[in-house]
Design an enzyme around this catalytic site. Structure first.
Site, PDB file in Angstrom:
ATOM      1  N   GLU A 192      -3.854 -23.804  -4.965  1.00 44.74           N
ATOM      2  CA  GLU A 192      -3.187 -23.901  -6.185  1.00 44.74           C
ATOM      3  C   GLU A 192      -2.645 -25.251  -6.555  1.00 44.74           C
ATOM      4  O   GLU A 192      -1.578 -25.395  -5.673  1.00 44.74           O
ATOM      5  CB  GLU A 192      -2.108 -22.733  -6.633  1.00 44.74           C
ATOM      6  CG  GLU A 192      -1.838 -22.636  -7.985  1.00 44.74           C
ATOM      7  CD  GLU A 192      -0.992 -21.475  -8.409  1.00 44.74           C
ATOM      8  OE1 GLU A 192      -0.730 -20.503  -7.293  1.00 44.74           O
ATOM      9  OE2 GLU A 192      -0.158 -21.469  -9.622  1.00 44.74           O
ATOM     10  N   LYS A 201       5.313 -22.861  -0.180  1.00 48.32           N
ATOM     11  CA  LYS A 201       5.446 -23.860  -1.116  1.00 48.32           C
ATOM     12  C   LYS A 201       6.611 -23.576  -2.033  1.00 48.32           C
ATOM     13  O   LYS A 201       7.361 -24.792  -2.411  1.00 48.32           O
ATOM     14  CB  LYS A 201       4.216 -23.714  -2.183  1.00 48.32           C
ATOM     15  CG  LYS A 201       3.176 -24.853  -1.796  1.00 48.32           C
ATOM     16  CD  LYS A 201       2.062 -25.266  -2.672  1.00 48.32           C
ATOM     17  CE  LYS A 201       1.230 -24.033  -2.467  1.00 48.32           C
ATOM     18  NZ  LYS A 201      -0.103 -23.944  -3.321  1.00 48.32           N
ATOM     19  N   ARG A 206      -2.130 -16.072   8.930  1.00 43.76           N
ATOM     20  CA  ARG A 206      -1.660 -17.379   8.318  1.00 43.76           C
ATOM     21  C   ARG A 206      -0.816 -17.945   9.536  1.00 43.76           C
ATOM     22  O   ARG A 206      -0.148 -17.273  10.437  1.00 43.76           O
ATOM     23  CB  ARG A 206      -0.751 -17.215   7.227  1.00 43.76           C
ATOM     24  CG  ARG A 206       0.773 -16.219   7.278  1.00 43.76           C
ATOM     25  CD  ARG A 206       1.150 -16.176   5.873  1.00 43.76           C
ATOM     26  NE  ARG A 206       1.912 -17.397   5.391  1.00 43.76           N
ATOM     27  CZ  ARG A 206       1.458 -17.811   4.090  1.00 43.76           C
ATOM     28  NH1 ARG A 206       0.753 -17.232   3.470  1.00 43.76           N
ATOM     29  NH2 ARG A 206       2.155 -18.585   3.582  1.00 43.76           N
TER      30      ARG A 206
HETATM   31  P1  ATP Z   1       2.120 -20.709  -0.171  1.00 43.47           P
HETATM   32  O1  ATP Z   1       2.577 -19.399   0.383  1.00 43.47           O
HETATM   33  O2  ATP Z   1       2.730 -21.786   0.682  1.00 43.47           O
HETATM   34  O3  ATP Z   1       2.758 -20.729  -1.569  1.00 43.47           O
HETATM   35  P2  ATP Z   1      -0.276 -20.147  -1.163  1.00 43.47           P
HETATM   36  O4  ATP Z   1      -0.912 -19.203  -0.328  1.00 43.47           O
HETATM   37  O5  ATP Z   1       0.391 -19.759  -2.360  1.00 43.47           O
HETATM   38  O6  ATP Z   1       0.882 -20.839  -0.315  1.00 43.47           O
HETATM   39  P3  ATP Z   1      -2.484 -21.664  -2.109  1.00 43.47           P
HETATM   40  O7  ATP Z   1      -2.533 -22.923  -2.833  1.00 43.47           O
HETATM   41  O8  ATP Z   1      -2.624 -20.551  -3.072  1.00 43.47           O
HETATM   42  O9  ATP Z   1      -0.866 -21.437  -1.535  1.00 43.47           O
HETATM   43  O10 ATP Z   1      -3.195 -21.750  -0.746  1.00 43.47           O
HETATM   44  C1  ATP Z   1      -4.560 -22.215  -0.512  1.00 43.47           C
HETATM   45  C2  ATP Z   1      -5.238 -21.521   0.771  1.00 43.47           C
HETATM   46  O11 ATP Z   1      -4.503 -21.883   1.885  1.00 43.47           O
HETATM   47  C3  ATP Z   1      -5.213 -20.203   0.343  1.00 43.47           C
HETATM   48  O12 ATP Z   1      -6.430 -19.706   0.708  1.00 43.47           O
HETATM   49  C4  ATP Z   1      -4.185 -19.662   1.563  1.00 43.47           C
HETATM   50  O13 ATP Z   1      -4.575 -18.176   1.965  1.00 43.47           O
HETATM   51  C5  ATP Z   1      -4.126 -20.775   2.472  1.00 43.47           C
HETATM   52  N1  ATP Z   1      -2.877 -20.721   2.935  1.00 43.47           N
HETATM   53  C6  ATP Z   1      -1.655 -20.705   2.584  1.00 43.47           C
HETATM   54  N2  ATP Z   1      -0.606 -20.665   3.351  1.00 43.47           N
HETATM   55  C7  ATP Z   1      -1.209 -20.580   4.499  1.00 43.47           C
HETATM   56  C8  ATP Z   1      -0.688 -20.493   5.788  1.00 43.47           C
HETATM   57  N3  ATP Z   1       0.586 -20.702   6.177  1.00 43.47           N
HETATM   58  N4  ATP Z   1      -1.500 -20.514   6.984  1.00 43.47           N
HETATM   59  C9  ATP Z   1      -3.043 -20.520   6.691  1.00 43.47           C
HETATM   60  N5  ATP Z   1      -3.382 -20.510   5.439  1.00 43.47           N
HETATM   61  C10 ATP Z   1      -2.592 -20.575   4.523  1.00 43.47           C
HETATM   62 MG    MG Z   2      -1.494 -18.750  -3.587  1.00 38.24          MG
END
Ligand code: ATP
Ligand code: MG
Length: 555
Positions: free
Chosen positions: A35, A271, A261
């Site tokens: 995102e 984020k 994760r």
């Molecule tokens: P955050 O929790 O940091 O806001 P998010 O999951 O909301 O992260 P996205 O931009 O939606 O951020 O993530 C893009 C992809 O990266 C998704 O498929 C998510 O599952 C993966 N992802 C995010 N954080 C991690 C992590 N710590 N380890 C592995 N994969 C991750």
């Molecule tokens: Mg997300």
């Protein structure tokens, strides 16, 4: 490149192998779906390496797809930063990047389709009422009073929502599934919310935006994604993902799989929290070298290969875990040890004047750029009767044993790295008693040669030629947080910020050639650590310390 190929297949590889063997799929298509509401961090790198890595391994495709369904938090600047980061990591996608927003029209048509099939309805409960009707983990929910309204009425209202005739929060479009489901995600989840916000790509076309759940699986289906890999917190959304795929005329049937994760200790990988650090100016920006963002790590001097090697070393499993940052640091050092050019920088300089100038026959000293790699070449370092050494490398305390202090002691010998053996003879001090200059003499003819009989240098120290040295600033970094798990404490995570996470040292002296260094050139400053030039230092010469030399990680 190290690959996962020499390891036993992890559970997602096992699933893919079985799917290929049973002809359920013929070409593997994955996606990385960020995102654009912040910069990518090291956790995302794990997901990037996994998704792009699988496509590479199986000769498939991995799409970069922006999940841009939430315009209030998103920004083109984040799209650009994410694109640059994925490219820098060395991954490629076919054609252009994809966007959820490219599918808004299709998603809307599918929403209307569900309404006509009596599988969705416009609901007028507000957010608070909706929560109350939803029930809890132990109590079933209650049907919305709008659940059985005629499809024609829902369609008419949905159109009004879309064209902006309904106020934000007054209505939503919901799927009609099961208010008594044990899985709360299936209790008539919201498909569309009214948001009268303009979108970075679609402008003011839309007054309603799809929810993550309504968008994600359908985007996967449109792109023909075969294996939609996400993190464990989405496991409970999977039945809903499958429900949409089963109830919509989608062009393919993707499947979602969840893996653990990546969390690293001494930092945060969320984020939202990283954004807070930036917004409240606890750091200088998303690319501050203390940040666990890809751009911060790049600016710090970590190579893309080190990040990929680290990610490849991580288990892909169905459990979340916290990885010791020392493990990451191990891969950073491992890579820099091989790839960083050696150079010399004196961080806290003191002048050494060599008094027997007629014994100095060399005006340059030739040194290898890497002790174990001749291909990295040699350099000529200027040498004259004035050099700088580090204050910490000299003492007047002659009682220190040779074993304890392998550096320069008054009256004793030390070797200059790559150069002469010298002896400290005398010190000059200012009124306050601080040493301003060390007078020393070279032992003639000792460059590249063993010490003569009777002379035993205590050790080898680094130095730079004082006449040609360039002034520079060195940024020394420590962990951003002073505790391993800043989220576990009693207080807010910001209370555990390490006040010593950045120390700027000015007045350092570096080999003159280093003035030409550019960001992304990797150096080992001998005996100090690994460094790269900072990006914001066009007129000032600034080096960021990537990491120290010592590795404490035990595999
Ligand atoms: P955050 O929790 O940091 O806001 P998010 O999951 O909301 O992260 P996205 O931009 O939606 O951020 O993530 C893009 C992809 O990266 C998704 O498929 C998510 O599952 C993966 N992802 C995010 N954080 C991690 C992590 N710590 N380890 C592995 N994969 C991750
Ligand atoms: Mg997300």
């Amino acid at each position: 490149m190290t690959t996962n190929l020499d390891k036993p297949p992890h559970f997602i590889q096992q699933i893919i192998n079985a799917d290929l063997a049973a002809n359920r799929v013929d070409k593997i298509i994955t996606r990385f779906p960020p995102e654009p509401n912040g910069f990518l961090h090291i956790g995302h790198a794990k997901s990037i390496c996994l998704n792009f890595g699988l496509a590479e391994q199986y000769g498939g495709i991995c799409n970069l797809r922006f999940d841009d369904t939430n315009p209030e938090k998103e920004d083109q600047a984040f799209v650009d930063a994410i694109t640059a980061d994925v490219k820098w990591l060395g991954f490629e996608w076919e054609g252009d990047a994809c966007y959820a927003s490219s599918y808004f029209t299709q998603l809307y048509e599918w929403a209307m389709y569900l309404v006509t099939k009596n599988k969705a309805y416009v609901c007028e409960l507000n957010a608070e009422q909706m929560r109350a009707y939803r029930g809890t983990l132990t109590e079933v929910g209650t049907d919305s009073p709008f659940r059985d309204r005629a499809a024609s009425e829902s369609l008419m209202l949905l159109d009004k929502m879309k064209i902006g005739e309904i106020d934000e929060g007054a209505m939503t479009l919901r799927a009609k599934i099961d208010m008594s489901s044990a899985n709360i995600n299936l209790r008539d989840p919201v498909l569309y919310r009214i948001k009268k916000i303009s979108h970075q790509r679609t402008g003011d076309t839309w007054n309603i935006y799809p929810s993550y759940d309504f968008a994600h699986g359908q985007e996967d289906a449109i792109e023909g994604v075969t294996h939609s890999i996400c993190t464990l917190e989405f496991a409970a959304n999977r039945p809903l993902y499958d429900w949409f795929v089963a109830h919509l005329p989608v062009p393919s049937e993707p499947k979602q799989y969840e893996f653990g994760r990546l969390n690293l200790n001494y930092t945060v990988t969320s984020k939202r929290k990283l954004k807070l650090l930036v917004d409240e100016k606890h750091v200088a920006g998303w690319d501050d070298p203390r940040m666990p963002t890809i751009s911060g790590l790049r600016r710090r001097g970590v190579s893309a290969q080190a990040i990929r090697n680290f990610c490849d070393s991580l288990a892909v499993a169905k459990t979340d875990g916290t990885v010791d940052v020392a493990q990451f640091e191990h891969f950073i050092r491992d890579d820099l040890n091989v790839n960083a050019k050696r150079a010399m920088c004196v961080i806290k300089p003191v002048l050494v004047r060599l008094t027997n100038t007629s014994d100095i026959t060399l005006s340059t000293i030739t040194a290898p750029n890497h002790p174990n790699n001749e291909l990295m070449g040699h350099r000529n370092i200027p040498f004259s009767e004035q050099i700088f050494i580090d204050r910490a490398d000299f003492t007047e305390d002659t009682s220190l044993s040779r074993k304890k202090f392998k550096r320069l002691v008054i009256g004793d010998y030390v070797r200059l790295r790559g150069g002469y053996i010298i002896r400290a003879d005398e010190v000059i001090k200012d009124n306050a008693g601080a040493i301003t200059e060390i007078l020393a003499s070279v032992v003639p003819n000792t460059v590249g040669k063993d010490a003569p009989e009777g002379i035993r240098p205590r050790g080898v120290i680094h130095w730079v030629d004082a006449k040609t040295a360039k002034n520079c600033r060195v940024n020394l970094y420590d962990r951003l947080f002073s505790v391993a798990d800043p989220d576990a404490g009693e207080g807010h995570f910001l209370e555990y910020l390490n006040p010593q996470s950045l120390i700027k040292v000015t007045g350092c002296k570096v080999e003159s050639d280093l003035a030409l260094a550019v960001p992304g050139d990797y150096y080992q400053f001998e005996r100090e650590g690994y460094f790269t030039r900072d990006i914001c230092s066009d007129d000032e010469l600034v080096f960021n310390c990537t990491i120290g030399l010592r590795d404490s990680w035990k595999a």
